[in-house]
Design an enzyme around this catalytic site. Structure first.
Site, short mmCIF file in Angstrom:
data_model
loop_
_atom_site.label_atom_id
_atom_site.label_comp_id
_atom_site.label_asym_id
_atom_site.label_seq_id
_atom_site.Cartn_x
_atom_site.Cartn_y
_atom_site.Cartn_z
N GLY A 93 0.83 -1.20 0.00
CA GLY A 93 0.00 0.00 0.00
C GLY A 93 0.87 1.25 0.00
O GLY A 93 2.07 1.18 0.20
N SER A 94 0.22 2.37 -0.25
CA SER A 94 0.92 3.65 -0.23
C SER A 94 0.13 4.60 0.64
O SER A 94 -1.10 4.53 0.68
CB SER A 94 0.98 4.28 -1.62
OG SER A 94 1.32 3.31 -2.56
N GLY A 95 0.81 5.48 1.29
CA GLY A 95 0.12 6.47 2.11
C GLY A 95 0.69 7.84 1.81
O GLY A 95 1.39 8.03 0.80
N ASP A 96 0.38 8.77 2.67
CA ASP A 96 0.80 10.15 2.46
C ASP A 96 2.31 10.29 2.59
O ASP A 96 2.91 11.15 1.95
CB ASP A 96 0.07 11.03 3.49
CG ASP A 96 0.30 12.49 3.24
OD1 ASP A 96 0.56 12.85 2.07
OD2 ASP A 96 0.24 13.27 4.20
N ASN A 99 5.62 4.34 0.99
CA ASN A 99 5.09 3.08 0.45
C ASN A 99 5.41 1.96 1.42
O ASN A 99 6.45 1.99 2.09
CB ASN A 99 5.78 2.75 -0.88
CG ASN A 99 5.27 3.63 -2.00
OD1 ASN A 99 4.14 4.11 -1.95
ND2 ASN A 99 6.10 3.86 -3.01
N ASP A 216 -5.53 9.28 14.82
CA ASP A 216 -5.93 8.92 13.45
C ASP A 216 -6.65 7.58 13.41
O ASP A 216 -6.46 6.80 12.48
CB ASP A 216 -4.69 8.92 12.54
CG ASP A 216 -5.08 9.07 11.07
OD1 ASP A 216 -6.22 9.49 10.79
OD2 ASP A 216 -4.25 8.75 10.19
#
Ligand SMILES: Nc1ncnc2c1ncn2[C@@H]1O[C@H](COP(=O)(O)OP(=O)(O)OP(=O)(O)O)[C@@H](O)[C@H]1O
Length: 493
Positions: A93-96, A99, A216
Site C-alpha cells: 500500500g501507499s500512504g501520504d 510506500n 488517526d
C-alpha cells in the site's frame, strides 16, 4: 478517506501551514486488500548506507517469535541490518508519507521458518520538501517505543540513500475498512464490532499510557494479523507528550472543591510518587459506603450528557490515572469524518480526541457509515460541530440484539459528546469506557485468547499464494528501479 494535517511542525513549534489533502481515498484498499491506486516504488538496487543502530532490542512480547528471532540473528551475524538483506516482494500500500512493501530476509536464517515483514519506505528528501519529515521521524520514534500485542513491532530501522526504512510485522488480513466492505450489508455484527473495539481500546489505552495520543483512528488503520487479532498502524499523525501518573484523591478533591465552591469542576490531582505503569485498572474495586459525593458525581452535575452518573457505585479509594488526559495540541490533524469538534475549532485537544474517534469508529463498524458525513468535507466539518448525533433505524432479530444495540448506542452517545470535558474517558481514561455495559463480560486480560470473528489464511497458504502470484501484483523491474514517487497532493483550503 483522506487524512489531513496542518501546522506541519505543529506539535513541536507553533508555525502554521496550509491544509493538504493527499490524493488518496479509502476506496483504494476496499476490494483487494493490498492493491494501491498509486504507482510508486523504491529502488531496491540502492546500496544500504550504514544501518542505524537498533535501539529497541527489548521486546518481551515478541521473545518467542520466529520473525523477531530471525531479525536478531541477522543483526548478530551481519553486524547490522540494511536494505540489501531484504527481498521486496510486493507493494502492500501507499500512504501520504511512504510506500509499504511485503518483504523477506534474502538468505533465510538456518533453523527458522521464512517470515514475512512489512517495510515502510519513506523518501526523506521528498518529505523534507513537503515539510513533513517530522511526521516520519515521529512515527519511527513511536514505533520504537511500542511492545504490545495489538500494536506494530518495529523489527529494524535503517537508512538507504535518502530513504528511511522501517521493518515491521506484516498483517495479511488487510484492514477493517476492507473487511467491512466484504460483509453482507457492509456492517459488522454487534459481537464482531465489540471484539474489534475492545482490542482497539486496549491498544489506545497502552498508547495513552506511553504518552501517545493516536489521533488517526479509522477502520483503514486497523489491520488484521495472521491470527485475526488486530494491529493499529500508522503513527505519523500521533502526538507524543510526557505522561505523569496522577492519583485522583477524592477526599482531597472534595475538600478543595468545597473551599472553592464553583470555581472548578475538575478533580483535584496530585502527582503520584511512582513510575508510569502499564495498567490502568483501578487501585481497588472495594465499594465503601459514605455520604461523600464522588468526583464523578461532581463532574456530572454540570454535564448534560452525564456519562459519569452511571458510575455512582465507583470506589472511593484513590485511583491512578496514567493517561495524558491534560495533554494539549492545537494541530489540525486527522481524517475529516473522524475529526473531533475540538480539533476543528482549534481550541486545543488532548487524549479525549481518541475517544471521539473511537465513537465514530464504533458507529461506522455497526452502521456502515460515519455519523456526521456531509456532501463534502466542509459540510462534514460543520455537521461535526453542529449536528446532533442520530442513529439510523436498523432491524434487530432478537430482544438480546435489541438490548445490545441499546447498550452500544449509549456508549457511542457518551463518546460522541461534543464537549471533550464531558466525554466519557476524559476524566480517568480508558477505564471508564471499559466499565461501560457494552463491554460487560469482556475478559480484558485474556482477549488475545478469544477466537476472532475472522481469521485470514494461514501463513503456509499465504506462501503458496505469493509463490503462485495469486496474492498481489509483483513489482516489475521498472518499478523496482524507479525512484520513489511523491504522492500527488492538492491544497484543501
Ligand atoms: N504492517 C503492515 N502489514 C500489511 N500492510 C500494511 C502494513 N503497514 C501498512 N500497510 C499497508 O500500507 C498502507 C500505507 O501504510 P501507512 O498507512 O502506514 O502509510 P502512511 O504513508 O503513513 O499513510 P497515511 O497517508 O494514512 O498517513 C496501509 O494502508 C496498509 O494497507
Amino acid at each position: 478517506m483522506a487524512a489531513i494535517t496542518t501546522r506541519d511542525e505543529s506539535d513541536y513549534d507553533s508555525s502554521c501551514s496550509s491544509i493538504t489533502v493527499p490524493d488518496s481515498s479509502r476506496s483504494w484498499m476496499s476490494n483487494l486488500s493490498f492493491s494501491s491506486r498509486r504507482r510508486s516504488s523504491v529502488s531496491v538496487c540502492s546500496s544500504a548506507t550504514e544501518a542505524s543502530l537498533f535501539s529497541s532490542a527489548h521486546k518481551p512480547h515478541k521473545a518467542n517469535q520466529a520473525a523477531w528471532e530471525a531479525m536478531k540473528r541477522l543483526r548478530s551475524t551481519k553486524g547490522r541490518v540494511g536494505l540489501d538483506h531484504f527481498r521486496l516482494l510486493r507493494r502492500l500500500g501507499s500512504g501520504d508519507i511512504g510506500n509499504v512493501y511485503l518483504c523477506q530476509i534474502r538468505n533465510p536464517v538456518v533453523g527458522l521458518p521464512q517470515c514475512f515483514y512489512a517495510m515502510k519506505v519513506v523518501d526523506r528528501e521528498a518529505l523534507a520538501i513537503r515539510k513533513k519529515l517530522h511526521r516520519a521521524e515521529m512515527e519511527k520514534e513511536i514505533l520504537d517505543m511500542l511492545d504490545h500485542p495489538f500494536l506494530p513491532t518495529l523489527y529494524a530501522e535503517f537508512d538507504a540513500s535518502h530513504y528511511s526504512c522501517l521493518v515491521m510485522e506484516f498483517c495479511p488480513g488487510g484492514d477493517l475498512y476492507a473487511a467491512r466492505q466484504r460483509l453482507p450489508g457492509k456492517c459488522f455484527s454487534i459481537s464482531s464490532a465489540r471484539f474489534y473495539a475492545a482490542e482497539t481500546l486496549l491498544a489506545l489505552e497502552y498508547l495513552h499510557m506511553m504518552g501517545i495520543v493516536y489521533r488517526d483512528l479509522k477502520p483503514e488503520n486497523v489491520l488484521v494479523r495472521e491470527d485475526g487479532h488486530i494491529m493499529l498502524s500508522d503513527f505519523d499523525l500521533s502526538l507524543k507528550c510526557d505522561v505523569v501518573p496522577k492519583l485522583l484523591r477524592r477526599k482531597m478533591y472534595l475538600e478543595s472543591n468545597q473551599k472553592n465552591a464553583k470555581s472548578s469542576s475538575m478533580p483535584y490531582c496530585v502527582a503520584a510518587p511512582m513510575q508510569p505503569v502499564l495498567s490502568c485498572f483501578s487501585a481497588s474495586n472495594k465499594k465503601k459506603k459514605g455520604t461523600v459525593t464522588t468526583i464523578t458525581e461532581q463532574v456530572g452535575a454540570d454535564n448534560n450528557h452525564d456519562h459519569n452518573a452511571d458510575h455512582h457505585h465507583q470506589e472511593l479509594d484513590p485511583e491512578m490515572v496514567a493517561e495524558p488526559i491534560e495533554a494539549r495540541s492545537k494541530s489540525f490533524v486527522g481524517t475529516h469524518e473522524y475529526l473531533a469538534p475540538e480539533v476543528i475549532s482549534g481550541q486545543g485537544h488532548g487524549s479525549a480526541v481518541d475517544w471521539w474517534t473511537f465513537g465514530v469508529f464504533l458507529y461506522e463498524m455497526l452502521y456502515g457509515r460515519t455519523p456526521f458525513k456531509g456532501e463534502n468535507n466542509e459540510k462534514t466539518l460543520i455537521n461535526i460541530l453542529k449536528q446532533p448525533l442520530r442513529f439510523p433505524r436498523v432491524g434487530v432479530s432478537s430482544s438480546k440484539e435489541f438490548e445490545e444495540m441499546v447498550k452500544v448506542q449509549d456508549l457511542i452517545s457518551k463518546l460522541l459528546v461534543k464537549n471533550p470535558k464531558k466525554r466519557i474517558g476524559s476524566l480517568k481514561g480508558s477505564v471508564e469506557i471499559k466499565r461501560h455495559d457494552f463491554f460487560k463480560g469482556v475478559n480484558w486480560a485474556l482477549i488475545r485468547s478469544v477466537r476472532p470473528p475472522h481469521v485470514p489464511a494461514a501463513n503456509s497458504d499465504l506462501h503458496n499464494k505469493i509463490r503462485n502470484r495469486a496474492y498481489l501484483p509483483k513489482l516489475s523491474k521498472k518499478e523496482r528501479d524507479e525512484p520513489f514517487q511523491i504522492p500527488h497532493h492538492v491544497d484543501y483550503f
